[in-house]
Design an enzyme around this catalytic site. Structure first.
Site, PDB file in Angstrom:
ATOM      1  N   TYR A 164      -7.560  15.218  -9.472  1.00 26.35           N
ATOM      2  CA  TYR A 164      -6.243  14.620 -10.053  1.00 26.35           C
ATOM      3  C   TYR A 164      -5.269  15.049 -11.117  1.00 26.35           C
ATOM      4  CZ  TYR A 164      -4.710  10.724 -13.423  1.00 26.35           C
ATOM      5  OH  TYR A 164      -2.868   9.800 -13.896  1.00 26.35           O
ATOM      6  N   THR A 218      -5.390   1.386 -20.201  1.00 28.52           N
ATOM      7  CA  THR A 218      -5.518   1.247 -19.303  1.00 28.52           C
ATOM      8  C   THR A 218      -6.103   0.504 -18.427  1.00 28.52           C
ATOM      9  OG1 THR A 218      -5.107   2.325 -17.718  1.00 28.52           O
ATOM     10  CG2 THR A 218      -2.585   1.987 -19.258  1.00 28.52           C
ATOM     11  N   ASP A 261       0.670  -1.507   0.011  1.00 26.52           N
ATOM     12  CA  ASP A 261      -0.217  -0.266  -0.214  1.00 26.52           C
ATOM     13  C   ASP A 261       1.012   1.004  -0.431  1.00 26.52           C
ATOM     14  OD1 ASP A 261      -1.808   2.258   0.177  1.00 26.52           O
ATOM     15  OD2 ASP A 261      -2.594   1.372   2.291  1.00 26.52           O
TER      16      ASP A 261
END
Length: 255
Positions: free
Chosen positions: A159, A194, A66
């Site tokens: 983002y 992707t 993580d």
């Protein structure tokens, strides 16, 4: 197989998803002769990619990771050093994308989530790698940003903020580590086919179609396109390159 990366050990984060950038980068580095440690919160996926690499004659291992956890970074770096004795290349690829307009109810959560993974993950990893590489006499760190870290996109304010932070964070560390023979660069993928991009399509199909139609190269990018750029930055072919940003987007941001 080639010898461009022979004798080098590389850690690639976010390497479980296929099609994905991390898995493609791991495969490309292994083809060039590197020993690759592939990490992901999806450890079984990372181990599957590693198994495929080994089946094709490469050297690889999978690790649970993580990237938003400092403890996990300590554990993964320790595991790589215990197994391989060195770390020459770090590719901070792990990242998430959450589509949210600034006025959406989930906009604040989207910001925090993406900064925890995209920014803190790259920060923790870069910091850990710098400590190891300084002792070893150098290395290469490649942080995955995005074209969204260069220009704005509707629905992606958080983002873009996270990826812009990765870009300037990397430039600052590059200045701190240049005399240590540590190179720190960013790669800025455009619209690449992707799994993460497919999820973004479902969330924001109208915006996505408009972007896809405007790519000068006339096609979406493939994960291998990004992996080839990363290979250059990971190899000794880029020993005079640091603090730079490499845009791989089919010409999208040139417009």
């Amino acid at each position: 197989m080639s010898d461009r990366m022979q004798g080098k050990v590389a850690l690639v984060t976010g390497a479980a998803s296929r099609p994905g950038l991390g898995s493609a980068i791991g495969e490309r580095l292994a083809e060039a002769g590197a020993v690759v440690a592939l990490s992901d919160i999806d450890v079984s996926g990372a181990e599957e990619v590693a198994a495929d690499i080994m089946g094709n004659g490469g050297q690889a291992s999978g690790h649970r990771h993580d990237v938003s956890s400092q403890d996990d970074w300590d554990n993964v770096i320790a595991a790589v050093l215990a197994r391989h004795g060195r770390l020459d290349v770090l590719v901070n690829n792990a990242g998430i994308l959450e589509i949210a307009d600034i006025s959406d109810d989930n906009a604040n959560d989207a910001l925090l989530n993406q900064f925890n993974v995209n920014v803190a993950g790259s920060y923790y990893g870069t910091r850990a790698a710098v400590a190891v590489m300084r002792e070893a006499g150098g290395g290469s760190i490649i942080n995955l940003s995005s074209v969204a870290g260069l220009v704005g996109f509707r629905g992606s304010a958080a983002y873009s903020a996270s990826k812009g932070a990765v870009k300037l964070f990397s430039k600052s560390v590059a200045l701190e580590t240049a005399r240590d023979n540590i190179r720190v660069n960013t790669v800025h993928p455009g619209i690449i086919e992707t799994n993460m991009q497919r999820a973004a399509v479902g969330d924001n199909e109208a915006h996505y179609e408009a972007i896809a139609e405007s790519i000068p190269a006339g096609r979406l990018g493939q994960p291998r396109d990004i992996a080839n750029c990363v290979l250059f930055l990971a190899s000794d072919e880029s020993t005079y390159v640091t603090g730079a940003e490499f845009v791989v987007d089919g010409g999208y941001t040139a417009q």
